[in-house]
Motif scaffolding. Structure first.
Motif, PDB file in Angstrom:
ATOM      1  N   VAL A 237      -9.201  -7.730   1.501  1.00 20.63           N
ATOM      2  CA  VAL A 237      -9.097  -7.997   0.062  1.00 20.63           C
ATOM      3  C   VAL A 237     -10.092  -9.055  -0.409  1.00 20.63           C
ATOM      4  O   VAL A 237     -10.220  -9.282  -1.609  1.00 20.63           O
ATOM      5  N   LEU A 238     -10.793  -9.686   0.517  1.00 20.04           N
ATOM      6  CA  LEU A 238     -11.874 -10.584   0.108  1.00 20.04           C
ATOM      7  C   LEU A 238     -13.056  -9.809  -0.458  1.00 20.04           C
ATOM      8  O   LEU A 238     -13.864 -10.351  -1.213  1.00 20.04           O
ATOM      9  N   PHE A 239     -13.164  -8.518  -0.086  1.00 17.69           N
ATOM     10  CA  PHE A 239     -14.329  -7.720  -0.472  1.00 17.69           C
ATOM     11  C   PHE A 239     -13.976  -6.484  -1.286  1.00 17.69           C
ATOM     12  O   PHE A 239     -14.866  -5.824  -1.821  1.00 17.69           O
ATOM     13  N   ALA A 240     -12.695  -6.147  -1.382  1.00 23.16           N
ATOM     14  CA  ALA A 240     -12.303  -4.906  -2.060  1.00 23.16           C
ATOM     15  C   ALA A 240     -10.975  -5.114  -2.764  1.00 23.16           C
ATOM     16  O   ALA A 240     -10.257  -6.084  -2.479  1.00 23.16           O
ATOM     17  N   PRO A 241     -10.632  -4.221  -3.694  1.00 19.59           N
ATOM     18  CA  PRO A 241      -9.336  -4.335  -4.384  1.00 19.59           C
ATOM     19  C   PRO A 241      -8.174  -4.233  -3.390  1.00 19.59           C
ATOM     20  O   PRO A 241      -8.310  -3.624  -2.321  1.00 19.59           O
ATOM     21  N   PRO A 242      -7.021  -4.818  -3.716  1.00 15.98           N
ATOM     22  CA  PRO A 242      -5.868  -4.741  -2.812  1.00 15.98           C
ATOM     23  C   PRO A 242      -5.467  -3.308  -2.461  1.00 15.98           C
ATOM     24  O   PRO A 242      -4.967  -3.049  -1.365  1.00 15.98           O
ATOM     25  N   ALA A 243      -5.713  -2.371  -3.382  1.00 17.89           N
ATOM     26  CA  ALA A 243      -5.363  -0.976  -3.099  1.00 17.89           C
ATOM     27  C   ALA A 243      -6.130  -0.415  -1.916  1.00 17.89           C
ATOM     28  O   ALA A 243      -5.703   0.567  -1.296  1.00 17.89           O
ATOM     29  N   SER A 244      -7.260  -1.042  -1.575  1.00 21.50           N
ATOM     30  CA  SER A 244      -8.018  -0.571  -0.414  1.00 21.50           C
ATOM     31  C   SER A 244      -7.214  -0.735   0.873  1.00 21.50           C
ATOM     32  O   SER A 244      -7.402   0.021   1.829  1.00 21.50           O
ATOM     33  N   GLY A 245      -6.316  -1.721   0.897  1.00 23.82           N
ATOM     34  CA  GLY A 245      -5.463  -1.887   2.069  1.00 23.82           C
ATOM     35  C   GLY A 245      -4.498  -0.719   2.222  1.00 23.82           C
ATOM     36  O   GLY A 245      -4.185  -0.310   3.349  1.00 23.82           O
ATOM     37  N   ILE A 246      -4.025  -0.163   1.098  1.00 25.03           N
ATOM     38  CA  ILE A 246      -3.155   1.015   1.157  1.00 25.03           C
ATOM     39  C   ILE A 246      -3.948   2.215   1.656  1.00 25.03           C
ATOM     40  O   ILE A 246      -3.460   3.013   2.480  1.00 25.03           O
ATOM     41  N   ALA A 247      -5.183   2.353   1.161  1.00 28.52           N
ATOM     42  CA  ALA A 247      -6.033   3.452   1.620  1.00 28.52           C
ATOM     43  C   ALA A 247      -6.312   3.322   3.121  1.00 28.52           C
ATOM     44  O   ALA A 247      -6.309   4.324   3.852  1.00 28.52           O
ATOM     45  N   LEU A 248      -6.555   2.094   3.577  1.00 29.32           N
ATOM     46  CA  LEU A 248      -6.760   1.873   5.009  1.00 29.32           C
ATOM     47  C   LEU A 248      -5.516   2.280   5.798  1.00 29.32           C
ATOM     48  O   LEU A 248      -5.619   2.934   6.843  1.00 29.32           O
ATOM     49  N   SER A 249      -4.348   1.920   5.311  1.00 29.98           N
ATOM     50  CA  SER A 249      -3.098   2.275   5.984  1.00 29.98           C
ATOM     51  C   SER A 249      -2.955   3.790   6.085  1.00 29.98           C
ATOM     52  O   SER A 249      -2.516   4.314   7.122  1.00 29.98           O
ATOM     53  N   ALA A 250      -3.318   4.487   5.022  1.00 33.39           N
ATOM     54  CA  ALA A 250      -3.244   5.948   5.040  1.00 33.39           C
ATOM     55  C   ALA A 250      -4.183   6.534   6.085  1.00 33.39           C
ATOM     56  O   ALA A 250      -3.814   7.446   6.838  1.00 33.39           O
ATOM     57  N   GLY A 251      -5.392   6.010   6.149  1.00 31.38           N
ATOM     58  CA  GLY A 251      -6.353   6.504   7.131  1.00 31.38           C
ATOM     59  C   GLY A 251      -5.924   6.236   8.564  1.00 31.38           C
ATOM     60  O   GLY A 251      -6.081   7.086   9.451  1.00 31.38           O
ATOM     61  N   LEU A 252      -5.363   5.049   8.791  1.00 33.19           N
ATOM     62  CA  LEU A 252      -4.918   4.701  10.144  1.00 33.19           C
ATOM     63  C   LEU A 252      -3.806   5.614  10.626  1.00 33.19           C
ATOM     64  O   LEU A 252      -3.831   6.104  11.764  1.00 33.19           O
ATOM     65  N   VAL A 253      -2.805   5.847   9.782  1.00 37.25           N
ATOM     66  CA  VAL A 253      -1.670   6.655  10.215  1.00 37.25           C
ATOM     67  C   VAL A 253      -2.074   8.114  10.400  1.00 37.25           C
ATOM     68  O   VAL A 253      -1.587   8.788  11.325  1.00 37.25           O
ATOM     69  N   ALA A 254      -2.965   8.618   9.557  1.00 34.49           N
ATOM     70  CA  ALA A 254      -3.405  10.001   9.709  1.00 34.49           C
ATOM     71  C   ALA A 254      -4.225  10.174  10.986  1.00 34.49           C
ATOM     72  O   ALA A 254      -3.958  11.085  11.792  1.00 34.49           O
ATOM     73  N   ALA A 255      -5.207   9.296  11.191  1.00 40.67           N
ATOM     74  CA  ALA A 255      -6.058   9.410  12.381  1.00 40.67           C
ATOM     75  C   ALA A 255      -5.260   9.187  13.659  1.00 40.67           C
ATOM     76  O   ALA A 255      -5.376   9.939  14.631  1.00 40.67           O
ATOM     77  N   GLY A 256      -4.436   8.140  13.657  1.00 41.18           N
ATOM     78  CA  GLY A 256      -3.655   7.840  14.855  1.00 41.18           C
ATOM     79  C   GLY A 256      -2.695   8.955  15.212  1.00 41.18           C
ATOM     80  O   GLY A 256      -2.554   9.325  16.384  1.00 41.18           O
ATOM     81  N   THR A 257      -2.020   9.521  14.212  1.00 41.97           N
ATOM     82  CA  THR A 257      -1.048  10.578  14.488  1.00 41.97           C
ATOM     83  C   THR A 257      -1.725  11.841  14.994  1.00 41.97           C
ATOM     84  O   THR A 257      -1.241  12.484  15.938  1.00 41.97           O
ATOM     85  N   LEU A 258      -2.844  12.225  14.387  1.00 37.10           N
ATOM     86  CA  LEU A 258      -3.548  13.428  14.838  1.00 37.10           C
ATOM     87  C   LEU A 258      -4.030  13.267  16.276  1.00 37.10           C
ATOM     88  O   LEU A 258      -3.956  14.219  17.082  1.00 37.10           O
ATOM     89  N   MET A 259      -4.519  12.094  16.634  1.00 38.76           N
ATOM     90  CA  MET A 259      -4.925  11.845  18.016  1.00 38.76           C
ATOM     91  C   MET A 259      -3.712  11.837  18.941  1.00 38.76           C
ATOM     92  O   MET A 259      -3.772  12.321  20.076  1.00 38.76           O
ATOM     93  N   PHE A 260      -2.609  11.295  18.447  1.00 36.94           N
ATOM     94  CA  PHE A 260      -1.397  11.196  19.258  1.00 36.94           C
ATOM     95  C   PHE A 260      -0.833  12.581  19.584  1.00 36.94           C
ATOM     96  O   PHE A 260      -0.528  12.891  20.740  1.00 36.94           O
ATOM     97  N   VAL A 261      -0.685  13.424  18.578  1.00 37.28           N
ATOM     98  CA  VAL A 261      -0.083  14.742  18.820  1.00 37.28           C
ATOM     99  C   VAL A 261      -1.021  15.652  19.599  1.00 37.28           C
ATOM    100  O   VAL A 261      -0.573  16.661  20.178  1.00 37.28           O
ATOM    101  N   ALA A 262      -2.324  15.312  19.639  1.00 40.02           N
ATOM    102  CA  ALA A 262      -3.264  16.108  20.431  1.00 40.02           C
ATOM    103  C   ALA A 262      -3.134  15.828  21.925  1.00 40.02           C
ATOM    104  O   ALA A 262      -3.661  16.589  22.740  1.00 40.02           O
TER     105      ALA A 262
END
Length: 406
Positions: free
Chosen positions: A163-188
């Motif tokens: 949040v020093l460099f981007a709007p706070p909503a970017s943290g939500i977007a990061l959370s979405a990316g992490l859970v999607a990538a992690g889960t797809l790798m996990f179920v594979a």
């Protein structure tokens, strides 16, 4: 020791993917609160959004776990995680600029919380299938608990930098990316694909909770104590004009939890798991009671570290007992009930202590918080041991079989 766990075929790959997805749980709460505040300009709305998100996530956890057990993690977890990530993406888009309607954010937070994928309990189900040796499983659960503790400590730090460099909503977007990538790798992972659906889950689902009275009681008491402790540490620090020091005291608690978890997993215990669970609750109560006598912040930090020493061992042992108490096809549900009890206890402990702080002396508040795990230990000690359903590893004592005291 712990290397033996990670050297198991596909274990490191699967565990790493699960941790990547679970990092999103460490980033999403702070991100959601900051983004809701920035988009609406209201702390009340931000608090409501957080409460709705957290309540939906906790209360619907057993239902989501039932889907995992019923249909298998690969079939159930993938749409759940992708739906959750998509909803977080919508929340990020809505809160990217000021002017978001509060009711809309609350509805979106409710839907996202309802879809939160149970990556942690599913990973513990995989550990349970992968490691029939109960000593190795104890180490795996300890390693898992310590890693989760570190994720919840590092997640807010990641958001703070972002949040020093981007709007706070970017943290939500990061959370979405992490859970999607992690889960797809996990179920594979082949390990996750090997976990079958449980045809018996629907017939036996009513039997899960009754078998978990002992671990659920203890983690509920531990959750109440820790939720209260967070608020008490802040009140103690503010009372001495050092509100900024509360973060360091809580960091000491987290460090103690990590050390306690690693030590617990390193010991080849002979004492039955049920006894260890009761002792962990008693240790937690005694440490909180000692915090009531702290004359200053340095001593309080030491007491907090002692409190932490018993947190991960209590959770790890509760997961082991839950795993052994139910049919193998219901392990995800069993783990989620333990998780739910801890989270509900933590929320309830914070809320209850909020009513007491300021109306009673702080030492008395600490003693009230210590009473929760003490009562839980008494309740657990009175509970009969459930019949063990998991097969014993040849040459090892069953969990409640007497052995040399250690």
């Amino acid at each position: 020791m712990y290397a033996a766990v990670l050297r198991t075929p596909y274990a490191l790959r699967t565990f790493g993917a699960a941790l990547l997805g679970r990092l999103s749980y460490g980033t999403v709460s702070l991100s959601l609160m900051l983004a809701a505040k920035a988009a609406t300009g209201s702390y009340a709305v931000a608090g409501t959004v957080m409460a709705v998100f957290g309540t939906a996530s906790v209360l619907l956890s057993p239902l989501r776990a039932r889907f995992i057990d019923r249909y298998g993690p690969r079939r159930a977890l993938t749409p759940m995680a992708l739906g959750y990530a998509a909803l977080l993406g919508v929340v990020a888009a809505v809160t990217w600029r000021p002017g978001a309607p509060g009711p809309l954010l609350a509805v979106l937070a409710l839907c996202a919380g309802a879809a939160t994928p149970p990556l942690g309990p599913t990973m513990r189900t995989v550990w349970s299938r992968l490691l029939p040796d109960r000593r190795l499983l104890q180490r795996a659960y300890s390693l898992d608990g310590v890693a989760e503790e570190l994720l919840f400590v590092s997640g807010p730090l990641v958001v703070g930098v972002l949040v020093l460099f981007a709007p706070p909503a970017s943290g939500i977007a990061l959370s979405a990316g992490l859970v999607a990538a992690g889960t797809l790798m996990f179920v594979a992972s082949p390990l996750v694909g090997a976990v079958p659906p449980a045809d018996r889950a629907r017939r036996e689902r009513g039997r899960v909770v009754g078998r978990l009275a002992r671990p659920v009681a203890v983690v509920l008491g531990a959750g109440v104590a820790l939720g209260a402790a967070d608020l008490l540490v802040l009140a103690f620090a503010e009372d001495r004009g050092r509100a900024d020091a509360a973060a360091w005291v809580l960091a000491a608690l987290s460090a103690g939890s990590a050390v306690g978890g690693l030590a617990n997993g390193a010991v080849d215990w002979r004492r039955p798991a049920a006894h260890r669970l009761t002792l962990a609750a008693l240790g937690l109560a005694a440490s909180l009671g000692a915090a009531a006598l702290a004359p200053g912040l340095l001593v309080l930090a030491g007491a907090a570290a002692c409190v932490g020493l018993f947190v991960t061992p209590a959770l790890t042992t509760a997961y082991l007992i839950a795993d052994e108490s139910v049919d193998p096809g219901l392990r995800t549900q069993a783990g989620v009930w333990v998780n739910t009890a801890f989270n509900a206890g933590s929320s309830g402990g914070t809320a209850a202590m909020g009513l007491l702080v300021g109306r009673a002396p702080l030492p008395l508040c600490f003693m009230v918080a210590a009473a929760a795990p003490l009562l839980a230990a008494a309740v657990a000690a009175l509970q009969p041991a459930p019949a063990r359903t998991a097969p014993a590893t040849p040459g090892l004592p069953a969990p409640d079989e007497p052995g040399p005291v250690r």
